[in-house]
Enzyme design. Structure first.
Site, PDB file in Angstrom:
ATOM      1  N   HIS A 192     -20.915 -28.655 -73.212  1.00  0.00           N
ATOM      2  CA  HIS A 192     -19.371 -28.089 -73.584  1.00  0.00           C
ATOM      3  C   HIS A 192     -19.214 -27.256 -72.375  1.00  0.00           C
ATOM      4  CE1 HIS A 192     -16.189 -25.848 -74.929  1.00  0.00           C
ATOM      5  NE2 HIS A 192     -16.918 -24.556 -74.952  1.00  0.00           N
ATOM      6  N   CYS A 209     -15.835 -25.372 -80.651  1.00  0.00           N
ATOM      7  CA  CYS A 209     -16.083 -25.835 -79.427  1.00  0.00           C
ATOM      8  C   CYS A 209     -17.181 -27.054 -79.645  1.00  0.00           C
ATOM      9  CB  CYS A 209     -16.577 -24.899 -78.263  1.00  0.00           C
ATOM     10  SG  CYS A 209     -15.127 -23.844 -77.918  1.00  0.00           S
ATOM     11  N   ASN A 261     -11.757 -24.206 -70.389  1.00  0.00           N
ATOM     12  CA  ASN A 261     -12.368 -24.557 -71.530  1.00  0.00           C
ATOM     13  C   ASN A 261     -11.452 -25.102 -72.574  1.00  0.00           C
ATOM     14  OD1 ASN A 261     -13.490 -24.350 -74.087  1.00  0.00           O
ATOM     15  ND2 ASN A 261     -14.568 -22.448 -73.845  1.00  0.00           N
TER      16      ASN A 261
HETATM   17  O1  UT7 Z   1     -16.614 -22.075 -75.866  1.00  0.00           O
HETATM   18  C1  UT7 Z   1     -17.321 -21.099 -76.323  1.00  0.00           C
HETATM   19  C2  UT7 Z   1     -16.550 -19.801 -76.077  1.00  0.00           C
HETATM   20  N1  UT7 Z   1     -16.639 -19.341 -74.680  1.00  0.00           N
HETATM   21  C3  UT7 Z   1     -17.751 -18.949 -73.937  1.00  0.00           C
HETATM   22  O2  UT7 Z   1     -18.691 -19.626 -73.876  1.00  0.00           O
HETATM   23  C4  UT7 Z   1     -17.528 -17.712 -72.897  1.00  0.00           C
HETATM   24  C5  UT7 Z   1     -18.958 -16.991 -72.703  1.00  0.00           C
HETATM   25  N2  UT7 Z   1     -18.697 -15.926 -71.950  1.00  0.00           N
HETATM   26  C6  UT7 Z   1     -18.254 -15.785 -70.578  1.00  0.00           C
HETATM   27  O3  UT7 Z   1     -18.304 -16.861 -70.185  1.00  0.00           O
HETATM   28  C7  UT7 Z   1     -18.545 -14.507 -69.973  1.00  0.00           C
HETATM   29  O4  UT7 Z   1     -18.727 -13.401 -70.669  1.00  0.00           O
HETATM   30  C8  UT7 Z   1     -16.951 -14.054 -69.242  1.00  0.00           C
HETATM   31  C9  UT7 Z   1     -16.345 -15.114 -68.747  1.00  0.00           C
HETATM   32  C10 UT7 Z   1     -15.923 -14.232 -70.573  1.00  0.00           C
HETATM   33  C11 UT7 Z   1     -16.769 -12.601 -69.099  1.00  0.00           C
HETATM   34  O5  UT7 Z   1     -17.665 -12.463 -67.852  1.00  0.00           O
HETATM   35  P1  UT7 Z   1     -18.807 -11.236 -67.800  1.00  0.00           P
HETATM   36  O6  UT7 Z   1     -19.706 -11.667 -66.466  1.00  0.00           O
HETATM   37  O7  UT7 Z   1     -19.486 -11.418 -69.127  1.00  0.00           O
HETATM   38  O8  UT7 Z   1     -17.852 -10.053 -67.750  1.00  0.00           O
HETATM   39  P2  UT7 Z   1     -17.733  -8.950 -68.779  1.00  0.00           P
HETATM   40  O9  UT7 Z   1     -16.798  -9.226 -69.974  1.00  0.00           O
HETATM   41  O10 UT7 Z   1     -18.990  -7.866 -68.779  1.00  0.00           O
HETATM   42  O11 UT7 Z   1     -16.539  -7.984 -68.058  1.00  0.00           O
HETATM   43  C12 UT7 Z   1     -16.870  -7.439 -66.716  1.00  0.00           C
HETATM   44  C13 UT7 Z   1     -15.524  -6.742 -66.262  1.00  0.00           C
HETATM   45  C14 UT7 Z   1     -14.870  -5.812 -67.273  1.00  0.00           C
HETATM   46  O12 UT7 Z   1     -14.543  -4.533 -66.623  1.00  0.00           O
HETATM   47  P3  UT7 Z   1     -15.338  -3.209 -66.588  1.00  0.00           P
HETATM   48  O13 UT7 Z   1     -15.653  -2.750 -68.046  1.00  0.00           O
HETATM   49  O14 UT7 Z   1     -16.590  -3.606 -65.848  1.00  0.00           O
HETATM   50  O15 UT7 Z   1     -14.370  -2.348 -65.813  1.00  0.00           O
HETATM   51  C15 UT7 Z   1     -13.685  -6.608 -67.880  1.00  0.00           C
HETATM   52  O16 UT7 Z   1     -12.754  -5.734 -68.237  1.00  0.00           O
HETATM   53  O17 UT7 Z   1     -14.688  -7.514 -65.941  1.00  0.00           O
HETATM   54  C16 UT7 Z   1     -13.392  -7.143 -66.808  1.00  0.00           C
HETATM   55  N3  UT7 Z   1     -12.636  -8.482 -66.781  1.00  0.00           N
HETATM   56  C17 UT7 Z   1     -11.619  -8.970 -65.977  1.00  0.00           C
HETATM   57  N4  UT7 Z   1     -11.469  -8.769 -64.594  1.00  0.00           N
HETATM   58  C18 UT7 Z   1     -10.588  -9.371 -64.121  1.00  0.00           C
HETATM   59  C19 UT7 Z   1     -12.712  -9.202 -67.894  1.00  0.00           C
HETATM   60  N5  UT7 Z   1     -11.714 -10.292 -67.677  1.00  0.00           N
HETATM   61  C20 UT7 Z   1     -11.378 -10.049 -66.412  1.00  0.00           C
HETATM   62  C21 UT7 Z   1     -10.524 -10.843 -65.711  1.00  0.00           C
HETATM   63  N6  UT7 Z   1     -10.022 -10.219 -64.494  1.00  0.00           N
HETATM   64  N7  UT7 Z   1      -9.686 -11.818 -66.396  1.00  0.00           N
END
Ligand code: UT7
Length: 324
Positions: free
Chosen positions: A251, A118, A281
């Protein structure tokens, strides 16, 4: 001898097909997710996905045609092509070589791909700037082009809802007046495990895992820290402060990362360009896609001071401060 600078003289971009909304994506892949979750956690509402058979070089070609037209340059003037991509058409030849052929430039100077995920576009822009300022080249096409949909695991809801396909390009030319004011690039390979596609082609088979894997929270924390640090680094190098910026184009990974970065830099939210809501993204393509969108809309234009910055797998990060 007069100092040679490099300056962006044209921008272009291309998004394949119609936007695919969150509800459409969820239905198509039977995901346990919701529009509300995706919008609240990422700001993403839609992305574009390339149809089967459309490769990174095809998207890059369309973006380059538009950038060359905006710069008023025929393709034959181009003597350097750098394509930032993590989703190349082939193992080899490079996407840049394929693009050069599509542009109809035979024996057209230097063409190579650059792999910094990225951060790829900022890396490529910094490299092209160094080529031009050295006097060895005069007219570069710098491109970010990705078909990330090809490396997504559609059963992994934590990653597959985040990414999209597209390409953005700029024409960077030798100039008597400064365009690129400062660049800074960094890498720290010790973080390679938090964002990767840990697979390879070997003996006619895929060895390892061919899909994107990410520790989202670790990436999030890393991104917010280094995006603020590297922005300050290029501003310091140019003896400027954040209040002199007309536009910040980070980005486009997550709207919360964009907001945190702008806040840390004391850049008002309205000066921070956001396209992640309708592009998703697009990795190396996200910055030139965003730049072209705001240039074509007339929002950003000649004389504006713009800071581009990226962060991605590797880990890699970097920034470019420029005057349009
Ligand atoms: O280009 C550079 C690369 N990428 C990035 O910069 C991404 C950086 N990270 C992020 O943007 C965020 O960490 C995410 C959007 C990927 C995730 O958001 P988060 O607030 O960090 O969520 P999390 O990973 O802590 O997950 C929270 C909950 C989990 O469930 P439990 O364990 O709390 O029951 C996940 O399983 O959300 C769940 N979850 C979803 N739920 C519904 C993860 N993906 C999804 C989804 N829909 N698509």
């Amino acid at each position: 001898m007069a100092t040679i600078h490099s300056r962006i003289t044209g921008t272009g971009s291309y998004l394949p097909g119609k936007p695919v909304t969150n509800p459409e994506l969820i239905a198509a892949h039977n995901l346990e997710s919701s529009d509300e979750w995706i919008v609240e956690r990422t700001g993403i509402r839609a992305r574009h996905l390339a149809p089967t058979g459309v490769a990174a070089s095809d998207l890059a070609f369309e973006a380059c045609k538009r950038a060359l037209e905006a710069a008023g340059r025929p393709a034959g003037d181009v003597d350097l092509i750098i394509v930032a991509t993590s989703t190349p058409d082939y193992v080899f030849p490079s996407t840049a070589a394929l693009l050069q052929a599509k542009l109809g430039i035979g024996n057209g100077g230097v063409a190579f791909d650059l792999q910094a995920v990225c951060s790829g576009f900022v890396y490529a822009l910094a490299v092209a700037d160094k080529f031009i300022r050295s006097g060895s080249h005069k007219c570069a096409l710098v491109i970010g082009a990705e078909v990330f949909s090809r490396i997504l695991d559609w059963k992994d809801r934590g990653t597959c809802v985040l990414f999209g396909d597209g390409a953005g390009a700029v024409v960077l030319e030798a100039s008597k007046t400064p365009g690129i004011l400062a660049t800074a690039l960094h890498a720290d390979g010790s973080h390679h495990g938090i964002l990767s596609v840990p697979g390879q082609v070997c003996g006619g088979k895929v060895i390892g895992d061919p899909f994107l894997r990410m520790d989202g929270q670790a990436v999030f924390k890393f991104a917010v820290k280094v995006l603020a640090d590297v922005a300050r680094e290029v501003l310091d190098a140019a003896n400027m402060t954040a209040d002199q910026l007309d536009w910040l184009i980070p980005h486009q990974a997550n709207v919360r990362i964009l907001q945190s970065t702008a806040k840390k830099l004391h850049v008002p939210a309205e000066k921070c360009v956001v396209t992640v809501d309708h592009h998703g993204n697009t990795s190396a393509a996200s910055i030139p896609l965003a730049l072209d969108e705001v240039v074509r809309s007339g929002k950003v234009g000649a004389g504006d001071t713009v800071l581009l910055e990226g962060v991605g797998g590797g880990f890699t990060w970097g920034a470019a401060l420029l005057k349009l």
